[in-house]
Design an enzyme around this catalytic site. Sequence first.
Site, PDB file in Angstrom:
ATOM      1  N   ARG A   1      90.983 146.130  19.693  1.00  0.00           N
ATOM      2  CA  ARG A   1      90.785 145.518  21.011  1.00  0.00           C
ATOM      3  C   ARG A   1      90.965 144.006  20.927  1.00  0.00           C
ATOM      4  O   ARG A   1      91.357 143.376  21.906  1.00  0.00           O
ATOM      5  CB  ARG A   1      89.371 145.814  21.525  1.00  0.00           C
TER       6      ARG A   1
ATOM      7  N   ARG B   1      86.835 143.748  29.936  1.00  0.00           N
ATOM      8  CA  ARG B   1      86.278 142.889  30.988  1.00  0.00           C
ATOM      9  C   ARG B   1      87.352 142.489  31.993  1.00  0.00           C
ATOM     10  O   ARG B   1      87.136 141.599  32.825  1.00  0.00           O
ATOM     11  CB  ARG B   1      85.687 141.611  30.389  1.00  0.00           C
TER      12      ARG B   1
ATOM     13  N   LYS C   1      92.457 135.832  22.534  1.00  0.00           N
ATOM     14  CA  LYS C   1      92.266 136.934  23.498  1.00  0.00           C
ATOM     15  C   LYS C   1      91.490 136.452  24.728  1.00  0.00           C
ATOM     16  O   LYS C   1      91.873 136.745  25.864  1.00  0.00           O
ATOM     17  CB  LYS C   1      91.476 138.066  22.817  1.00  0.00           C
ATOM     18  N   ASN C   2      90.408 135.714  24.509  1.00  0.00           N
ATOM     19  CA  ASN C   2      89.549 135.357  25.644  1.00  0.00           C
ATOM     20  C   ASN C   2      90.096 134.196  26.474  1.00  0.00           C
ATOM     21  O   ASN C   2      89.521 133.857  27.503  1.00  0.00           O
ATOM     22  CB  ASN C   2      88.126 135.080  25.167  1.00  0.00           C
TER      23      ASN C   2
ATOM     24  N   CYS D   1      82.385 145.485  25.547  1.00  0.00           N
ATOM     25  CA  CYS D   1      81.583 145.918  24.407  1.00  0.00           C
ATOM     26  C   CYS D   1      80.170 146.310  24.834  1.00  0.00           C
ATOM     27  O   CYS D   1      79.569 145.629  25.672  1.00  0.00           O
ATOM     28  CB  CYS D   1      81.446 144.759  23.419  1.00  0.00           C
TER      29      CYS D   1
ATOM     30  N   ASP E   1      80.045 135.557  19.180  1.00  0.00           N
ATOM     31  CA  ASP E   1      81.186 136.375  18.723  1.00  0.00           C
ATOM     32  C   ASP E   1      81.449 136.229  17.227  1.00  0.00           C
ATOM     33  O   ASP E   1      82.298 136.941  16.682  1.00  0.00           O
ATOM     34  CB  ASP E   1      82.454 136.016  19.510  1.00  0.00           C
TER      35      ASP E   1
ATOM     36  N   ILE F   1      76.782 140.384  35.975  1.00  0.00           N
ATOM     37  CA  ILE F   1      77.865 139.700  36.686  1.00  0.00           C
ATOM     38  C   ILE F   1      77.358 139.098  37.994  1.00  0.00           C
ATOM     39  O   ILE F   1      78.121 138.823  38.898  1.00  0.00           O
ATOM     40  CB  ILE F   1      79.056 140.662  36.965  1.00  0.00           C
TER      41      ILE F   1
ATOM     42  N   ARG G   1      75.434 143.130  30.429  1.00  0.00           N
ATOM     43  CA  ARG G   1      76.513 142.178  30.713  1.00  0.00           C
ATOM     44  C   ARG G   1      76.477 141.948  32.220  1.00  0.00           C
ATOM     45  O   ARG G   1      77.214 142.555  32.979  1.00  0.00           O
ATOM     46  CB  ARG G   1      77.869 142.747  30.275  1.00  0.00           C
TER      47      ARG G   1
ATOM     48  N   ILE H   1      72.363 135.337  23.046  1.00  0.00           N
ATOM     49  CA  ILE H   1      73.264 135.558  24.185  1.00  0.00           C
ATOM     50  C   ILE H   1      73.222 137.005  24.679  1.00  0.00           C
ATOM     51  O   ILE H   1      73.124 137.245  25.880  1.00  0.00           O
ATOM     52  CB  ILE H   1      74.727 135.167  23.834  1.00  0.00           C
TER      53      ILE H   1
HETATM   54  N1  EPU Z   1      75.052 136.336  32.479  1.00  0.00           N
HETATM   55  C1  EPU Z   1      74.249 136.563  33.581  1.00  0.00           C
HETATM   56  N2  EPU Z   1      74.861 136.687  34.796  1.00  0.00           N
HETATM   57  C2  EPU Z   1      76.215 136.595  34.948  1.00  0.00           C
HETATM   58  C3  EPU Z   1      77.024 136.340  33.828  1.00  0.00           C
HETATM   59  C4  EPU Z   1      76.413 136.216  32.583  1.00  0.00           C
HETATM   60  O1  EPU Z   1      73.031 136.657  33.461  1.00  0.00           O
HETATM   61  O2  EPU Z   1      76.695 136.720  36.091  1.00  0.00           O
HETATM   62  C5  EPU Z   1      74.436 136.251  31.141  1.00  0.00           C
HETATM   63  C6  EPU Z   1      74.888 137.422  30.256  1.00  0.00           C
HETATM   64  O3  EPU Z   1      74.100 138.581  30.472  1.00  0.00           O
HETATM   65  C7  EPU Z   1      74.762 136.852  28.879  1.00  0.00           C
HETATM   66  C8  EPU Z   1      75.088 135.365  29.075  1.00  0.00           C
HETATM   67  O4  EPU Z   1      74.943 135.118  30.472  1.00  0.00           O
HETATM   68  O5  EPU Z   1      73.437 136.950  28.423  1.00  0.00           O
HETATM   69  C9  EPU Z   1      76.485 134.949  28.639  1.00  0.00           C
HETATM   70  O6  EPU Z   1      77.441 135.814  29.195  1.00  0.00           O
HETATM   71  P1  EPU Z   1      78.894 135.333  29.578  1.00  0.00           P
HETATM   72  O7  EPU Z   1      79.099 135.584  31.034  1.00  0.00           O
HETATM   73  O8  EPU Z   1      79.165 133.975  29.060  1.00  0.00           O
HETATM   74  O9  EPU Z   1      79.762 136.396  28.765  1.00  0.00           O
HETATM   75  P2  EPU Z   1      81.127 137.021  29.258  1.00  0.00           P
HETATM   76  O10 EPU Z   1      81.833 136.037  30.082  1.00  0.00           O
HETATM   77  O11 EPU Z   1      80.887 138.388  29.792  1.00  0.00           O
HETATM   78  C10 EPU Z   1      82.564 136.106  27.289  1.00  0.00           C
HETATM   79  C11 EPU Z   1      83.460 136.692  26.252  1.00  0.00           C
HETATM   80  C12 EPU Z   1      82.632 137.434  25.224  1.00  0.00           C
HETATM   81  C13 EPU Z   1      81.625 136.456  24.618  1.00  0.00           C
HETATM   82  C14 EPU Z   1      80.785 135.807  25.715  1.00  0.00           C
HETATM   83  C15 EPU Z   1      79.838 134.741  25.198  1.00  0.00           C
HETATM   84  C16 EPU Z   1      85.492 137.074  27.487  1.00  0.00           C
HETATM   85  C17 EPU Z   1      86.449 138.046  28.079  1.00  0.00           C
HETATM   86  N3  EPU Z   1      84.418 137.589  26.907  1.00  0.00           N
HETATM   87  O12 EPU Z   1      81.892 137.209  27.884  1.00  0.00           O
HETATM   88  O13 EPU Z   1      83.531 137.898  24.225  1.00  0.00           O
HETATM   89  O14 EPU Z   1      80.776 137.138  23.730  1.00  0.00           O
HETATM   90  O15 EPU Z   1      81.647 135.199  26.692  1.00  0.00           O
HETATM   91  O16 EPU Z   1      80.537 133.747  24.551  1.00  0.00           O
HETATM   92  O17 EPU Z   1      85.726 135.873  27.521  1.00  0.00           O
HETATM   93  C18 EPU Z   1      84.320 139.286  22.521  1.00  0.00           C
HETATM   94  O18 EPU Z   1      85.403 138.700  22.576  1.00  0.00           O
HETATM   95  O19 EPU Z   1      84.014 140.069  21.572  1.00  0.00           O
HETATM   96  C19 EPU Z   1      83.328 139.077  23.554  1.00  0.00           C
HETATM   97  C20 EPU Z   1      82.320 139.909  23.773  1.00  0.00           C
END
Ligand code: EPU
Length: 423
Positions: free
Chosen positions: A402, A97, A27-28, A121, A310, A128, A126, A332
């Site tokens: 999902r 996302r 998925k990711n 989730c 995850d 950005i 989360r 995380i």
């Molecule tokens: N973070 C920041 N600023 C940002 C981006 C991230 O501070 O601009 C912080 C977040 O708050 C968090 C950490 O960095 O504490 C890691 O977040 P990351 O950005 O890596 O997470 P994500 O990209 O939003 C993806 C997966 C998640 C998975 C995380 C961590 C996708 C679509 N989602 O999320 O998957 O948990 O990486 O590996 O790729 C799931 O599939 O159930 C899921 C939640």
Amino acid sequence: MGKKKNMKIIIQGQNRLSGTVRTAGAKNAALPELAAILLSKGEFHFQDVPEVEDIKVMYRALQNLGAEGHFNSNSVKIKIPEVTSELVPREIVETSRASILILGPLVARNGYARVCQPGGCPIGDRKINYHLDGLSRMGAEIKEEEHHLVAKAAKQLNAIDYTFPTKSVTGTENLLMAATLAEGTTILRNCALEPEVGDLVQLLTNMGADITGKNTETLTIKGQTSLQGTSHRIIPDRIEMGTYIMVGCLGENEIIVENAVPEFVQSLLNILEQIGCYVTVKNDTIKVTANGNLKPVSVETLPYPDYPTDLQAQLTTLLTQVNGISKIKENIFNNRFQHTRELKKMGAAIDVDGDIAIIRGKTPLSGQTIRATDLRASAALVMGGLIAEGETVMDNAYQLFRGYENMPLKLQQLGADIKNIEE
Ligand code: EPU
């Protein structure tokens, strides 16, 4: 979508599970890769696309932007010759996302993007800010307007030299995609090393992007004026793989996971070995079983290649069946222990203090009515239901769908008594 939100999963626990289960596509990986079609007018053919709700959401969002295509039998044929709408509305993407992953490629191609604030989730903050900071440095002007993010760029985006303050999976993916159409050579440092990022690099390279540093922390991207369509098979889903591997460690189960990539789940296999499970790896299959006499462990979640957040919830359920005191530290996300409340209702002995969960095992679990709060929590609760005595009813089962393709069916084929019903 509303209908699915009223789905329940009902499990009669304690069946012994055995047999073979095939891992679906990731998925990711599929999520950013579908968003990447926005970088080109060409036609794409994706195989092994998981038929899960988050991917359907992304597909609908792309259709809304003007993409034409088909999605069936895990195959997506899709192209977007013209962007006919610049808006990704809330009703399409509120649970996923998808919208943030659309922002980078859409503004890179189109000079304008309007997406609703990303959902996903409820597992904690989360943020950005890296996505927005990187895109701003590339020349996009970004504003927040009534729950939407609006990005505008007067001309082609420009290259940047950007160091992620901490690792971010979708942050890396978003800036990487935007950089493929930027003017000049972008260097992204401290990039996420998750295999899904590497798979996206491979797709973009096949589209004609010039990227060096695949699967390393530094990606160098020489921007192009256009990219072409291509065919791509999505890598196997390491989180689904890891979930079934842990199902194999429950009770007297014995499960063979096919279409596996052992390297993707090495951190999990190391832990299973420590706690005393039997794991046999042969090419792309992983066979797992355990004898019920397992030892406790201390684990913390970290970016790849360390133990993934995850797979934290699923490990919590497994550790309720281990003799002694285990500890999990979640580094995380700051609200990712919601499954522990539901597991405690079933009889688990778990204390949560901030980012640490202490699990005292082994405790028998009993069937209860429980609620899935998020995607991975829902898998942990299904695992709880499989080992519990009696009937478990899991509300809000939409969360499971999902991200897990046909999980009730796959578990039935292994011998579980599980069904999903719509209220
Ligand atoms: N973070 C920041 N600023 C940002 C981006 C991230 O501070 O601009 C912080 C977040 O708050 C968090 C950490 O960095 O504490 C890691 O977040 P990351 O950005 O890596 O997470 P994500 O990209 O939003 C993806 C997966 C998640 C998975 C995380 C961590 C996708 C679509 N989602 O999320 O998957 O948990 O990486 O590996 O790729 C799931 O599939 O159930 C899921 C939640």
